[in-house]
Scaffold this motif. Structure first.
Motif, PDB file in Angstrom:
ATOM      1  N   GLU A  27       7.947   7.973  -0.609  1.00  0.00           N
ATOM      2  CA  GLU A  27       8.162   6.651  -0.395  1.00  0.00           C
ATOM      3  C   GLU A  27       9.200   6.316   0.670  1.00  0.00           C
ATOM      4  O   GLU A  27       8.984   5.187   1.078  1.00  0.00           O
ATOM      5  N   THR A  28       9.747   7.327   1.516  1.00  0.00           N
ATOM      6  CA  THR A  28      10.501   6.962   2.454  1.00  0.00           C
ATOM      7  C   THR A  28       9.977   7.897   3.747  1.00  0.00           C
ATOM      8  O   THR A  28      10.264   9.108   3.347  1.00  0.00           O
ATOM      9  N   PHE A  29       9.783   7.396   4.915  1.00  0.00           N
ATOM     10  CA  PHE A  29       9.069   8.187   5.957  1.00  0.00           C
ATOM     11  C   PHE A  29       9.206   7.279   7.263  1.00  0.00           C
ATOM     12  O   PHE A  29       9.211   6.287   7.155  1.00  0.00           O
ATOM     13  N   LEU A  30       8.845   7.948   8.157  1.00  0.00           N
ATOM     14  CA  LEU A  30       8.692   7.330   9.645  1.00  0.00           C
ATOM     15  C   LEU A  30       6.982   7.614   9.641  1.00  0.00           C
ATOM     16  O   LEU A  30       6.520   8.565   9.394  1.00  0.00           O
ATOM     17  N   ILE A  31       6.291   6.579  10.349  1.00  0.00           N
ATOM     18  CA  ILE A  31       4.814   6.514  10.096  1.00  0.00           C
ATOM     19  C   ILE A  31       4.385   5.788  11.717  1.00  0.00           C
ATOM     20  O   ILE A  31       4.912   5.087  12.130  1.00  0.00           O
ATOM     21  N   VAL A  32       3.443   6.876  12.340  1.00  0.00           N
ATOM     22  CA  VAL A  32       3.192   6.462  13.942  1.00  0.00           C
ATOM     23  C   VAL A  32       1.694   6.415  14.154  1.00  0.00           C
ATOM     24  O   VAL A  32       0.816   7.304  13.580  1.00  0.00           O
ATOM     25  N   ASP A  33       1.349   5.256  14.702  1.00  0.00           N
ATOM     26  CA  ASP A  33       0.013   5.456  15.327  1.00  0.00           C
ATOM     27  C   ASP A  33       0.320   5.159  16.894  1.00  0.00           C
ATOM     28  O   ASP A  33       0.623   4.270  17.358  1.00  0.00           O
ATOM     29  N   PRO A  34      -0.005   6.410  17.530  1.00  0.00           N
ATOM     30  CA  PRO A  34       0.476   6.418  18.836  1.00  0.00           C
ATOM     31  C   PRO A  34      -0.186   5.576  19.800  1.00  0.00           C
ATOM     32  O   PRO A  34       0.211   5.174  20.967  1.00  0.00           O
ATOM     33  N   LEU A  35      -1.427   5.310  19.380  1.00  0.00           N
ATOM     34  CA  LEU A  35      -2.399   4.533  20.092  1.00  0.00           C
ATOM     35  C   LEU A  35      -3.557   3.920  19.402  1.00  0.00           C
ATOM     36  O   LEU A  35      -4.425   4.388  18.952  1.00  0.00           O
ATOM     37  N   ASP A  36      -3.104   2.698  18.703  1.00  0.00           N
ATOM     38  CA  ASP A  36      -3.733   1.695  17.915  1.00  0.00           C
ATOM     39  C   ASP A  36      -4.638   1.113  18.734  1.00  0.00           C
ATOM     40  O   ASP A  36      -4.261   0.317  19.518  1.00  0.00           O
ATOM     41  N   GLY A  37      -5.979   1.056  18.244  1.00  0.00           N
ATOM     42  CA  GLY A  37      -6.930   0.272  19.027  1.00  0.00           C
ATOM     43  C   GLY A  37      -7.682   1.105  19.954  1.00  0.00           C
ATOM     44  O   GLY A  37      -7.862   0.780  21.130  1.00  0.00           O
ATOM     45  N   THR A  38      -7.791   2.378  19.754  1.00  0.00           N
ATOM     46  CA  THR A  38      -8.492   3.465  20.806  1.00  0.00           C
ATOM     47  C   THR A  38      -9.750   2.775  21.239  1.00  0.00           C
ATOM     48  O   THR A  38     -10.036   2.905  22.549  1.00  0.00           O
ATOM     49  N   LYS A  39     -10.636   2.192  20.468  1.00  0.00           N
ATOM     50  CA  LYS A  39     -11.958   1.609  20.843  1.00  0.00           C
ATOM     51  C   LYS A  39     -11.593   0.652  21.999  1.00  0.00           C
ATOM     52  O   LYS A  39     -12.395   0.270  23.122  1.00  0.00           O
ATOM     53  N   GLU A  40     -10.446  -0.371  21.945  1.00  0.00           N
ATOM     54  CA  GLU A  40     -10.151  -1.256  22.919  1.00  0.00           C
ATOM     55  C   GLU A  40      -9.807  -0.650  24.259  1.00  0.00           C
ATOM     56  O   GLU A  40     -10.058  -0.850  25.230  1.00  0.00           O
ATOM     57  N   PHE A  41      -8.922   0.523  24.005  1.00  0.00           N
ATOM     58  CA  PHE A  41      -8.558   1.398  25.124  1.00  0.00           C
ATOM     59  C   PHE A  41      -9.739   1.898  25.964  1.00  0.00           C
ATOM     60  O   PHE A  41      -9.828   1.682  27.185  1.00  0.00           O
ATOM     61  N   ILE A  42     -10.844   2.625  25.115  1.00  0.00           N
ATOM     62  CA  ILE A  42     -11.927   3.248  26.009  1.00  0.00           C
ATOM     63  C   ILE A  42     -12.778   2.164  26.612  1.00  0.00           C
ATOM     64  O   ILE A  42     -13.405   2.446  27.555  1.00  0.00           O
ATOM     65  N   HIS A  43     -12.831   0.824  26.178  1.00  0.00           N
ATOM     66  CA  HIS A  43     -13.343  -0.249  26.684  1.00  0.00           C
ATOM     67  C   HIS A  43     -12.779  -0.906  27.826  1.00  0.00           C
ATOM     68  O   HIS A  43     -13.287  -1.980  28.248  1.00  0.00           O
TER      69      HIS A  43
END
Length: 265
Positions: free
Chosen positions: A79-95
């Motif tokens: 229940e206790t942790f660090l959580i990461v999305d290093p690049l959220d919105g990869t589709k936005e990045f690609i386009h």
């Protein structure tokens, strides 16, 4: 967790990861691969993940770490942790649409307590301070010195004229059907966890998500919204959205300013 230690670390790592992402984003070309779940991944996702995960493990070796790009972390339980999305919105990045973010959050007892959302192409940085209040940092983002910040708070919503924000890449008829239950003044689309931040700053009143998301997609934005006075609840029963679920998959949810009179699904 000592938040006075945590916040400078996650802010700095977000800036470092954002710089690497923009280096690749501004290059002539970059490879796009497809993961086992058919979602895209780029060199920017992987490079940003390497920066963030190494920094978090060095600073907080005893805290569980879950990150989108490391499948072996997805079997972790707690229940206790660090959580990461290093690049959220990869589709936005690609386009090359700019609506992508670096997301880092700390979850305690199933609740996102602190987080940072950095949109390097938009030059917008949102994070929770050690005291829990969310701010937007403006100007040049120095690694070690926090620049000018402004406190952010949700809007005092007018239910006769609501501002809605919805997904840019995943908007569908079910989303529109739900939005149509409200008196909408205007709506806008945004990618990644920026949608949470637009509610947090009062630029929108409500963000409904009728579609699949994972906890790493939402935890940082959720933390920022909580620190600005907002809420995130399950779409079906309006109970708080919690974290640390077995597969880290979220149910449909609604992020909103508390003055919004929520409609049933």
């Amino acid at each position: 967790m000592n938040y006075d230690v945590l916040i400078p670390v996650i802010r700095k790592l977000a800036i470092e990861a954002g710089a690497k992402i923009m280096e690749i984003y501004n290059s002539d070309d970059f490879d796009v691969k497809v993961k086992s779940d058919d979602s895209p991944v780029t060199a920017a996702d992987e490079a940003a993940d390497a920066i963030i995960s190494a920094g978090l493990r060095a600073a907080f070796p005893d805290v569980m770490l879950v990150t989108e790009e490391q499948a072996d972390s997805h079997s972790a339980k707690g229940e206790t942790f660090l959580i990461v999305d290093p690049l959220d919105g990869t589709k936005e990045f690609i386009h090359r649409r700019g609506d992508f973010t670096v997301n880092i959050a700390y979850v305690e007892k199933g609740v996102p307590q602190r987080g940072v959302v950095y949109a390097p192409a938009k030059e917008r940085m949102f994070f929770t301070q050690a005291d829990g209040q969310s701010v937007e940092e403006v100007g040049v983002f120095d690694l070690d010195v926090v620049g000018e910040t402004r406190e952010i708070n949700v809007a005092k919503s007018d239910n006769a004229a609501l501002m809605v924000v919805a997904s840019k890449s995943h908007r569908d008829q079910a989303t529109d059907d739900y939005i149509n239950k409200y008196n909408v003044k205007d709506s806008k689309s945004a990618g990644s966890s920026l949608k949470f931040c637009l509610v947090a700053t009062g630029e929108a009143d409500i963000y409904p998500r009728v579609g699949r998301t994972m906890e790493w997609d939402t935890a940082a934005g959720h933390a920022v919204l909580l620190g600005a006075g907002g809420q995130v609840v399950r779409f079906d029963d309006h109970t708080p959205l919690t974290y640390g679920k077995d597969d880290f998959a979220n149910p449909f949810f609604i992020a909103y300013a508390p003055d919004v009179e929520l409609k049933t699904a």
